[in-house]
Design an enzyme around this catalytic site. Structure first.
Site, PDB file in Angstrom:
ATOM      1  N   GLU A 106      -6.418   9.067   9.344  1.00 34.13           N
ATOM      2  CA  GLU A 106      -5.507   8.448   8.378  1.00 34.13           C
ATOM      3  C   GLU A 106      -5.131   9.371   7.220  1.00 34.13           C
ATOM      4  O   GLU A 106      -5.974   9.729   6.392  1.00 34.13           O
ATOM      5  CB  GLU A 106      -6.127   7.165   7.810  1.00 34.13           C
ATOM      6  CG  GLU A 106      -5.171   6.411   6.894  1.00 34.13           C
ATOM      7  CD  GLU A 106      -5.643   5.005   6.583  1.00 34.13           C
ATOM      8  OE1 GLU A 106      -4.936   4.293   5.847  1.00 34.13           O
ATOM      9  OE2 GLU A 106      -6.717   4.608   7.076  1.00 34.13           O
ATOM     10  N   LYS A 112      -8.142 -10.343   1.901  1.00 39.32           N
ATOM     11  CA  LYS A 112      -8.699  -9.377   2.851  1.00 39.32           C
ATOM     12  C   LYS A 112      -9.840  -8.627   2.202  1.00 39.32           C
ATOM     13  O   LYS A 112      -9.830  -8.386   0.985  1.00 39.32           O
ATOM     14  CB  LYS A 112      -7.619  -8.369   3.298  1.00 39.32           C
ATOM     15  CG  LYS A 112      -8.151  -7.275   4.230  1.00 39.32           C
ATOM     16  CD  LYS A 112      -7.112  -6.239   4.594  1.00 39.32           C
ATOM     17  CE  LYS A 112      -7.742  -5.150   5.454  1.00 39.32           C
ATOM     18  NZ  LYS A 112      -6.791  -4.106   5.847  1.00 39.32           N
TER      19      LYS A 112
END
Length: 274
Positions: free
Chosen positions: A78, A28
């Site tokens: 977040e 990723k």
């Protein structure tokens, strides 16, 4: 309004990264782009901050100096980590879908995100990294098996709330945040290879974007959030940042659209549009 890189060039970088992942090089990478807004006068930062706070009341709204004459302004969804009286909470977000103004379509997108194999995999990679980073500090760590959904004004996100009890009384919130940073949600995995891919792919310096901003008191308790959904103001220029998590199942079109959706948080606050 100037895009750096342009949407087409960004899509090309995503395509190259996907090809490398399908070849087994890495798992990723988070690739970002910027949007530079230049106006006839300097932006009204206090007014912008108020609009950001009203637009996403559940987010973490901040404005901090980031250099001489520069201010980092944001509304992050977040929580990287918080620590209070020996108990920690982390809330990694990974896997996203743009909101819709049509209620039925908005619900459909939320359900699709919860069932998306691509996004669930992307999220699981981040949660595993958070667990691995925090476990050495904890006597107990609770990690739910499946993510839930959180929403901002512009996006749906897959979310997992991780909680635990720290083992050493002198552990601080900044110790935990430093152990976590950078998570695969803002960098990728393996971390060092993802860093190199980012450096090769992004034609700009991230600066404080995807870092962390927060506070800590004299007892070591504190709260740190990931500096996403943010912009840097300098003079008459406002530079917005947005990134997307790229995995082997990603497409250039979807990741470019995701960054455009993330820009909308700030575009709404300053009254601009792509």
């Amino acid at each position: 309004v100037r895009e750096v890189p342009a949407a087409g060039r960004y899509g090309e970088a995503v395509a190259v990264a996907v090809a490398r992942m399908r070849a087994g090089e890495f798992d990723k990478v988070v690739l970002a782009r910027t949007l530079e807004l230049t106006s006839a006068r300097e932006p009204d930062l206090p007014a912008m901050l108020r609009r950001l706070a009203r637009h996403d009341p559940a987010g973490y709204t901040f404005a901090v100096p980031s250099g001489p004459g520069r201010t980092l302004v944001g509304a992050s969804p977040e929580l990287l980590v918080s620590l209070r009286d020996g108990r920690l909470t982390a809330n990694p977000l990974a896997g996203s879908a743009p909101r819709s103004t049509d209620l039925a379509e908005d619900v459909r997108r939320a359900v699709a995100l919860l069932e998306s194999e691509k996004d669930l995999h992307e999220h699981a990679v981040v949660v595993a990294a958070v667990r691995e980073a925090l476990a050495p500090f904890c006597t107990a760590l609770e990690v739910p098996e499946r993510p839930t959904l959180v929403r901002t004004a512009a996006m749906w996100h897959l979310s997992t709330t991780v909680t635990g009890e720290v083992s050493a009384p002198d552990t601080t919130a900044l110790d935990l945040a430093s152990a976590l940073h950078p998570t695969p949600a803002v960098c990728g995995t393996p971390t060092e290879l993802a860093r190199r891919v980012i450096a090769e792919s992004e034609p700009f310096d991230r600066g404080a974007y995807t870092g962390m901003v927060g506070w800590q008191n004299a007892d070591g308790d504190g709260e740190w959030v990931v500096t996403i959904r943010c912009a840097e103001a300098e003079g008459r220029t406002l530079r917005l940042f947005a990134g997307a998590g790229v995995v082997a199942a990603s497409t250039p079109e979807a990741e470019t659209a995701e960054t455009a959706a993330k820009f909308r948080t700030f575009l709404h606050a300053v009254g601009a549009a792509l």
